[in-house]
Design a protein around this motif. Structure first.
Motif, PDB file in Angstrom:
ATOM      1  N   GLU A 156       7.765   0.003  -1.780  1.00 40.76           N
ATOM      2  CA  GLU A 156       6.475  -0.115  -2.443  1.00 40.76           C
ATOM      3  C   GLU A 156       5.726  -1.311  -1.859  1.00 40.76           C
ATOM      4  OE1 GLU A 156       4.610  -1.160  -6.817  1.00 40.76           O
ATOM      5  OE2 GLU A 156       6.732  -0.664  -6.665  1.00 40.76           O
ATOM      6  N   SER A 175      -2.350  -1.817   2.713  1.00 46.46           N
ATOM      7  CA  SER A 175      -2.027  -1.222   1.405  1.00 46.46           C
ATOM      8  C   SER A 175      -2.329   0.264   1.363  1.00 46.46           C
ATOM      9  CB  SER A 175      -2.784  -1.953   0.288  1.00 46.46           C
ATOM     10  OG  SER A 175      -4.166  -1.651   0.346  1.00 46.46           O
ATOM     11  N   ARG A 218       4.713  -9.401  -1.042  1.00 46.12           N
ATOM     12  CA  ARG A 218       5.783  -9.070  -0.103  1.00 46.12           C
ATOM     13  C   ARG A 218       5.254  -9.107   1.335  1.00 46.12           C
ATOM     14  NH1 ARG A 218       7.995  -4.015  -1.883  1.00 46.12           N
ATOM     15  NH2 ARG A 218       9.217  -5.231  -3.326  1.00 46.12           N
ATOM     16  N   THR A 260       3.410  -4.413  -1.786  1.00 46.91           N
ATOM     17  CA  THR A 260       2.818  -5.425  -2.650  1.00 46.91           C
ATOM     18  C   THR A 260       2.246  -6.511  -1.746  1.00 46.91           C
ATOM     19  OG1 THR A 260       4.835  -6.756  -2.865  1.00 46.91           O
ATOM     20  CG2 THR A 260       4.484  -5.017  -4.527  1.00 46.91           C
TER      21      THR A 260
END
Length: 105
Positions: free
Chosen positions: A65, A58, A70, A67
């Motif tokens: 983006e 992260s 995901r 997550t």
């Protein structure tokens, strides 16, 4: 209630233990899934390797983006594909425990 990463990881390990990785040999396939789940479970525990890796990932730059869901979905897909290949090889060799122990280490 929000779905948490530990909840998702626990669900994956639980479902892997009941998964039929090869439809043509359901009994051996489910047994292999249980063996895989038992080998992988320590990495999926709370504050284990998977959670640590998610935290590290992260903090990196990503095209899309980032997550956790995901990233986990992608990892689960790759892991299941690898386990299906391993299960097929196991069925061909006919030695479930030896093959799974050698493959998952």
């Amino acid at each position: 209630t929000n779905v948490t990463v530990p909840m998702i990881l626990s669900n994956f390990i639980g479902s892997l233990g009941n998964a039929s990785l090869i439809p043509s040999s359901i009994h051996l396939s489910v047994e292999f899934g249980k063996l895989c789940a038992s080998y992988l479970e320590p990495y999926f525990e709370q504050n284990g390797l998977v959670e640590y890796t998610l935290k590290e990932a992260s903090q990196k730059a990503h095209i899309m983006e980032f997550t956790p869901i995901r990233a986990l979905t992608s990892m689960f897909s790759l892991l299941l594909s690898s386990l299906q290949c391993a299960a097929e090889s196991c069925i061909e060799e006919g030695d479930l425990k030896t093959y799974s122990a050698r493959t998952l280490r």
